[in-house]
Design a protein around this motif. Sequence first.
Motif, mmCIF file in Angstrom:
data_model
loop_
_atom_site.group_PDB
_atom_site.id
_atom_site.type_symbol
_atom_site.label_atom_id
_atom_site.label_comp_id
_atom_site.label_asym_id
_atom_site.label_seq_id
_atom_site.Cartn_x
_atom_site.Cartn_y
_atom_site.Cartn_z
ATOM 1 N N PHE A 156 0.899 -1.255 0.125
ATOM 2 C CA PHE A 156 0.001 0.035 -0.166
ATOM 3 C C PHE A 156 1.084 1.150 -0.073
ATOM 4 O O PHE A 156 1.455 1.643 0.975
ATOM 5 C CB PHE A 156 -0.868 -0.019 1.204
ATOM 6 N N MET A 179 -4.215 -6.591 4.298
ATOM 7 C CA MET A 179 -4.452 -5.570 3.086
ATOM 8 C C MET A 179 -5.036 -6.649 1.989
ATOM 9 O O MET A 179 -4.308 -7.764 1.677
ATOM 10 C CB MET A 179 -3.133 -4.824 2.501
ATOM 11 N N PHE A 215 -8.884 -0.796 -2.213
ATOM 12 C CA PHE A 215 -7.824 -1.454 -1.581
ATOM 13 C C PHE A 215 -7.912 -1.231 -0.232
ATOM 14 O O PHE A 215 -7.665 -0.057 0.005
ATOM 15 C CB PHE A 215 -6.479 -1.322 -2.343
ATOM 16 N N LEU A 238 -6.182 -1.390 3.748
ATOM 17 C CA LEU A 238 -5.030 -1.736 4.478
ATOM 18 C C LEU A 238 -5.593 -1.678 6.102
ATOM 19 O O LEU A 238 -6.111 -0.569 6.569
ATOM 20 C CB LEU A 238 -3.993 -0.970 4.476
ATOM 21 N N THR A 288 -9.216 2.738 3.142
ATOM 22 C CA THR A 288 -9.425 2.039 2.084
ATOM 23 C C THR A 288 -9.438 3.059 0.960
ATOM 24 O O THR A 288 -9.831 4.195 0.979
ATOM 25 C CB THR A 288 -10.904 1.676 2.358
ATOM 26 N N SER A 301 1.787 6.047 -7.101
ATOM 27 C CA SER A 301 0.871 5.091 -6.257
ATOM 28 C C SER A 301 1.125 3.502 -6.685
ATOM 29 O O SER A 301 1.126 3.381 -7.998
ATOM 30 C CB SER A 301 -0.474 5.383 -6.275
ATOM 31 N N PHE A 346 -0.464 -0.106 -5.494
ATOM 32 C CA PHE A 346 -1.166 -1.279 -4.733
ATOM 33 C C PHE A 346 -1.198 -2.699 -5.027
ATOM 34 O O PHE A 346 -1.413 -2.991 -6.358
ATOM 35 C CB PHE A 346 -2.883 -0.755 -4.523
#
Length: 296
Positions: free
Chosen positions: A33, A142, A155, A157, A193, A263, A265
């Motif tokens: 993340f 996650m 997503f 965590l 999230t 970013s 994920f």
Amino acid sequence: MNTLTKRSLCYGAALATVVCTGIASASALGGVFSTDRFGYTGTVTRYDTEADARNAVNATEVVAIEDDGTPDNAHEHRDASFSFVNNASDYGTDQNILMGSWWYTTNTLGQGPGWGNHHGNTGIGFMQLYDADGSTDSSISMDFSNFDGTHWTEFTLSAQGTNATAADDYARFSVYGNVGDGGTYLDYNLNITATGLEGVQTGNIIEANNHPTGVNGTFTGLFMASGGANDGFYAIELAFDTQNWAYDNRNDLTSTYDNFFDSQFVAVHPVPEPTTLSLLGLGLAGMAIRRRRQKA
């Protein structure tokens, strides 16, 4: 760092959704993340003793972490940086990083990273959980969710931990400023999230590399400041949003970090049993997953 290579288990338009969503229904073994896209506001409540803080009694002060409209380090909306890694060694070694993204700047006079950054750099509400090796985690998970037929779009965590110290984990929390803000997160609880993602599944890996468009989440913790005039116990309550100074100014960033970081994920799932694959009549082939750069 080597490119992460996994076997692709999803073939054929008719079978891809069934197989991929079936894999993703099992809980992720680990993941990543990593984003600088979010910001936060909140409050921090000061107590003289740990017992008072845990019982929420006899508070001596409440400090707001918010934008009060003045262009300085006092009471600004804060920028955050996440770089959590758990059981995904191809991407890092269980990092556990949550901090202010202090390095971004639009300054053109050569003063260096973070100069004039009143949102991610030090000031009221600046935080640095850091950790760097995941050693303070007591629980972390996650995974992706909300498959829209093309992408996994959310997503989540969740991380809980204890005893992140200034000496070992670079722990800080700036209640009044950046002086005497070292100490220990006696405990912390992060639930967040990211939404609006474009996660694609390849084998047992789901990965999204776009910036999220939304967020829901909170961070709470009990921070013990020590070794300065601000000694005390601070109950922290933060809420995340997508207001972010560095992102809004990403085309004008300068100095060492003149690009807004990507970013990323990632969710790593268990590999399906071979018998399941044979029943579906699927073949195997290697496929590389592109690594995105991690923050320093």
